[in-house]
Write a protein that holds these residues in place. Structure first.
Motif, short mmCIF file in Angstrom:
data_model
loop_
_atom_site.label_atom_id
_atom_site.label_comp_id
_atom_site.label_asym_id
_atom_site.label_seq_id
_atom_site.Cartn_x
_atom_site.Cartn_y
_atom_site.Cartn_z
N VAL A 136 -27.87 0.49 4.25
CA VAL A 136 -27.00 1.43 3.55
C VAL A 136 -27.17 2.82 4.14
CG1 VAL A 136 -26.98 0.11 1.40
CG2 VAL A 136 -28.77 1.83 1.78
N GLU A 137 -26.24 3.70 3.83
CA GLU A 137 -26.29 5.07 4.34
C GLU A 137 -27.18 5.98 3.51
OE1 GLU A 137 -24.94 6.43 7.18
OE2 GLU A 137 -24.64 4.31 7.65
N TYR A 138 -27.22 5.72 2.21
CA TYR A 138 -27.98 6.60 1.31
C TYR A 138 -28.95 5.79 0.46
CZ TYR A 138 -24.74 10.36 2.46
OH TYR A 138 -24.01 11.30 3.12
N SER A 139 -30.08 6.40 0.20
CA SER A 139 -31.09 5.79 -0.66
C SER A 139 -30.68 5.95 -2.12
CB SER A 139 -32.45 6.45 -0.42
OG SER A 139 -33.36 6.14 -1.45
N LEU A 140 -30.92 4.91 -2.92
CA LEU A 140 -30.68 5.02 -4.36
C LEU A 140 -31.67 5.98 -5.00
CD1 LEU A 140 -29.91 1.39 -5.61
CD2 LEU A 140 -28.37 3.36 -5.60
N ILE A 141 -32.83 6.12 -4.38
CA ILE A 141 -33.85 7.03 -4.91
C ILE A 141 -33.45 8.48 -4.67
CG2 ILE A 141 -36.30 7.66 -4.81
CD1 ILE A 141 -36.80 4.82 -3.68
N LEU A 171 -30.62 11.35 4.61
CA LEU A 171 -31.96 11.19 5.15
C LEU A 171 -31.99 10.43 6.47
CD1 LEU A 171 -33.89 10.37 1.85
CD2 LEU A 171 -33.59 12.58 2.99
N LYS A 172 -30.97 9.63 6.74
CA LYS A 172 -30.96 8.88 8.00
C LYS A 172 -30.88 9.82 9.20
CE LYS A 172 -28.77 5.02 8.50
NZ LYS A 172 -27.75 3.94 8.52
N GLU A 173 -30.27 10.97 9.01
CA GLU A 173 -30.19 11.97 10.07
C GLU A 173 -31.34 12.99 9.97
OE1 GLU A 173 -27.53 11.39 7.97
OE2 GLU A 173 -26.59 9.96 9.33
N ILE A 174 -31.68 13.36 8.75
CA ILE A 174 -32.62 14.47 8.54
C ILE A 174 -34.07 14.07 8.82
CG2 ILE A 174 -33.60 15.96 6.77
CD1 ILE A 174 -30.90 16.86 7.92
N ILE A 175 -34.51 12.92 8.37
CA ILE A 175 -35.90 12.52 8.58
C ILE A 175 -36.23 12.43 10.07
CG2 ILE A 175 -37.59 10.67 8.26
CD1 ILE A 175 -37.17 12.18 5.72
N PRO A 176 -35.43 11.76 10.90
CA PRO A 176 -35.72 11.74 12.34
C PRO A 176 -35.70 13.14 12.97
CG PRO A 176 -34.21 9.97 11.80
CD PRO A 176 -34.32 10.84 10.58
N TYR A 177 -34.78 13.99 12.49
CA TYR A 177 -34.70 15.34 13.05
C TYR A 177 -36.01 16.11 12.81
CZ TYR A 177 -33.56 20.29 13.36
OH TYR A 177 -33.59 21.64 13.66
N TYR A 178 -36.48 16.10 11.56
CA TYR A 178 -37.69 16.86 11.26
C TYR A 178 -38.94 16.18 11.83
CZ TYR A 178 -35.31 20.31 8.42
OH TYR A 178 -34.51 21.35 8.01
N LEU A 179 -38.89 14.89 12.03
CA LEU A 179 -40.00 14.22 12.70
C LEU A 179 -40.12 14.71 14.14
CD1 LEU A 179 -42.25 12.09 12.60
CD2 LEU A 179 -40.56 10.40 13.29
N ASN A 180 -38.99 14.85 14.80
CA ASN A 180 -39.00 15.39 16.17
C ASN A 180 -39.44 16.85 16.19
OD1 ASN A 180 -38.17 13.02 17.43
ND2 ASN A 180 -36.00 13.47 17.10
N GLN A 181 -39.05 17.60 15.15
CA GLN A 181 -39.45 19.00 15.07
C GLN A 181 -40.97 19.14 14.98
OE1 GLN A 181 -36.61 20.60 16.17
NE2 GLN A 181 -37.12 22.20 14.69
N ASN A 206 -45.52 12.23 4.99
CA ASN A 206 -45.57 13.63 4.57
C ASN A 206 -44.18 14.14 4.18
OD1 ASN A 206 -48.14 14.79 6.95
ND2 ASN A 206 -48.31 13.69 5.02
N LEU A 207 -43.17 13.76 4.94
CA LEU A 207 -41.80 14.19 4.65
C LEU A 207 -41.31 13.59 3.33
CD1 LEU A 207 -40.31 13.90 8.24
CD2 LEU A 207 -40.61 16.02 6.96
N VAL A 208 -41.61 12.33 3.10
CA VAL A 208 -41.20 11.69 1.84
C VAL A 208 -41.91 12.35 0.67
CG1 VAL A 208 -41.21 9.54 0.51
CG2 VAL A 208 -40.66 9.48 2.95
N GLU A 209 -43.20 12.63 0.81
CA GLU A 209 -43.95 13.28 -0.25
C GLU A 209 -43.41 14.68 -0.54
OE1 GLU A 209 -47.95 13.17 1.10
OE2 GLU A 209 -48.17 11.01 0.80
#
Length: 220
Positions: free
Chosen positions: A170-175, A181-191, A66-69
């Motif tokens: 890597v730290e950042y996605s080429l997309i 996103l390595k910090e943000i996706i886990p944060y919002y998943l916990n939220q 859902n977050l990726v979408e």
């Protein structure tokens, strides 16, 4: 073998391994098991793995997807989500079913297709694996040519980029360059667990909009 597989019960979080499975047997097993099943498969040059995910795994898979979408939608990037589609290549004798996958740069190439063959069609641009059990199989994804593999394990997001014939972290996605996103996706998943899914998705979309404006201003 098929009769034995139909009689087999694989508890959630467990897997079975079958050795010396020919490609023809693998294709027959996929056909007879069907697409609407709880189990997932991985095939690696004769070794067939069949596993049943945990319910917790399925919840995380949906929320991360859902977050990726939402990210793709807010960035106005066309995409095609194919879920746990079976990707396989007979010449390489490799097959895998990701937790989810996205066609992004190659979305137009597969738009409208109901069946894909990696001997002719491009692989997905991004594959997701939620690792509550040991099942990433990065070498299969690499052999099939998937450019990015995201692995979510123990609350951490690992972004892996295909370089030559293997993945490097890597730290950042080429997309999604410039998005942490390595910090943000886990944060919002916990939220999602504390604030609820809908409230969290609204907050995430707002964050994406702010980051988008910030990145645009830096490019001027």
């Amino acid at each position: 073998m098929l009769l034995e597989l139909k009689r087999l019960t694989i508890p959630p979080g467990h897997k079975v391994l079958l050795q010396d499975v020919s490609w023809q047997e693998f294709e027959k097993i996929l056909e007879d098991l069907g697409e609407h099943r709880a189990t997932k498969i991985a095939y690696d040059q004769g070794l067939l793995e069949i596993m049943t995910p945990l319910s917790e795994h399925e919840v995380r898979k949906v929320l991360v997807s859902n977050l990726v979408e939402a990210l793709l939608e807010e960035l106005e990037i066309e995409f095609w989500c194919l879920g746990s589609t079976t990707f396989k290549n007979e010449l390489m004798k490799q097959g895998i079913e990701p937790d989810n996958c996205f066609y992004i740069k190659n979305e137009r190439a597969i738009r409208g297709k109901n069946r894909l063959d990696l001997a002719f069609d491009p692989p997905p641009d991004l594959a997701l694996e939620i690792e509550l059990t040991s099942r990433p199989h990065p070498h299969i994804y690499a052999a099939l040519g998937v450019p990015e593999l995201w692995r979510f394990e123990s609350g951490n997001l690992q972004i892996n980029r295909l370089q030559e014939s293997h993945y490097i972290e890597v730290e950042y996605s080429l997309i999604f360059p410039n998005f942490p996103l390595k910090e943000i996706i886990p944060y919002y998943l916990n939220q999602c667990n504390t604030q609820g899914r809908n409230k969290t998705m609204k907050a995430f979309r707002q964050w994406v909009r702010q980051e988008k404006i910030k990145n645009q201003s830096l490019n001027y």
